[in-house]
Design an enzyme around this catalytic site. Structure first.
Site, PDB file in Angstrom:
ATOM      1  N   GLU A 186       0.767  -1.234   0.011  1.00 56.67           N
ATOM      2  CA  GLU A 186      -0.013   0.076   0.194  1.00 56.67           C
ATOM      3  C   GLU A 186       0.845   1.301  -0.057  1.00 56.67           C
ATOM      4  O   GLU A 186       0.421   2.453  -0.456  1.00 56.67           O
ATOM      5  CB  GLU A 186      -0.835  -0.002   1.318  1.00 56.67           C
ATOM      6  CG  GLU A 186      -2.125   0.918   0.980  1.00 56.67           C
ATOM      7  CD  GLU A 186      -2.999   0.548   2.198  1.00 56.67           C
ATOM      8  OE1 GLU A 186      -3.866   1.494   2.767  1.00 56.67           O
ATOM      9  OE2 GLU A 186      -3.306  -0.576   2.587  1.00 56.67           O
ATOM     10  N   SER A 187       1.900   0.958   0.407  1.00 61.56           N
ATOM     11  CA  SER A 187       2.821   2.249   0.416  1.00 61.56           C
ATOM     12  C   SER A 187       3.347   2.702  -1.004  1.00 61.56           C
ATOM     13  O   SER A 187       4.270   3.794  -1.304  1.00 61.56           O
ATOM     14  CB  SER A 187       4.180   1.891   1.253  1.00 61.56           C
ATOM     15  OG  SER A 187       5.004   0.851   0.753  1.00 61.56           O
TER      16      SER A 187
END
Length: 267
Positions: free
Chosen positions: A53-54
């Site tokens: 998700e980063s």
């Protein structure tokens, strides 16, 4: 670690790793799924691709322990370092095969609550969905990981933060979600739950040394049990070696139950 030579968390990680197939695109998630992806890559799924998700995409796990997705070792050797939008794009395109999720609560239809939890008998506000709702809706299948406790495996979640099979009986299709998508497994400290065609969870396997009665006692609804209940395969020496090499000391080593739940709810 117990007399079996591995901990319940290592059993969870090994079971989760086996949910990843070679060549699949995997939305990895935090904590235990980081290790599950590494185990899969190091054993049976060398061509799996990890999305985080980063904004990071990796074809190989990080070589150093990770406490969060934003740790510096996560950037070194990455295939791609971008933004959250860059990894949500393939998810929206339907290219992500499996996504890993945690939750404060999961119910009999695989719906997740990550907004409200219970601490000392009082409701507490939790971090919320993040990208979990997107993953639950758009990945081809999801795998849920959490501690097995009747306060967390409930008949109906207090708030649907991320949908599983809704109310069952074709609910996902009625909402316009991809046919065949939804939770494929709930991996707990006691066993593995899977789902019937109508969307209801059932006990598919128990971890070595766990009795069915213990699972049922710690589930908040009358859980169905598979006619041919299996025993979850124990972690192999190879799987254990990978986990322990990458163990930061805050994931697999013994922690209090409260610390485990707090970390799990924070995903």
């Amino acid at each position: 670690m117990d007399a079996r030579g591995y901990s319940s968390r290592e059993a969870m990680v090994a079971a989760a790793a086996r949910e990843i197939h070679d060549g699949e695109w995997v939305f990895v998630g935090m904590r235990l799924p980081l290790l599950a992806f590494a185990v899969a890559k190091g054993t049976h799924a060398p061509h799996a691709v990890g999305l985080y998700e980063s904004g990071v995409i990796r074809e190989m796990p990080a070589e150093e322990p990770l406490l969060t997705m934003g740790d510096t070792p996560h950037l070194h050797g990455a295939t791609f370092c971008g933004s959250m939008l860059d990894v949500m794009g393939p998810l929206q395109q339907g290219r992500v095969h499996v996504g890993f999720l945690g939750a404060a609560e999961v119910d009999r239809f695989g719906n997740l609550n990550t907004i409200w939890g219970q601490r000392d008998g009082s409701a507490v506000r939790l971090p919320g969905s993040g990208g979990a709702c997107d993953i639950a809706c758009l990945a081809r299948r999801t795998v849920i990981m959490l501690e097995h406790d009747r306060r967390r495996l409930v008949e109906r979640v207090a708030h649907v933060t991320s949908p599983g099979y809704g109310a069952g009986n074709g609910w996902r299709r009625a909402q316009g979600l991809q046919a065949g998508s939804g939770p494929s497994a709930v991996i707990t400290t006691l066993g593995v739950l899977r789902f019937t065609p109508d969307g209801e969870a059932f006990l598919a396997s128990v971890h070595p040394g766990v009795r069915v009665e213990e699972v049922l006692r710690n589930t908040g609804w009358t859980l169905r049990v598979a006619d041919k209940l299996a025993e979850t395969p124990a972690p192999t020496p190879e799987e254990q070696a990978i986990m322990r090499m990458l163990d930061s000391g805050r994931v697999l080593r013994k922690k209090s139950r409260e610390e485990f739940i707090a970390a799990d709810e924070a995903e």
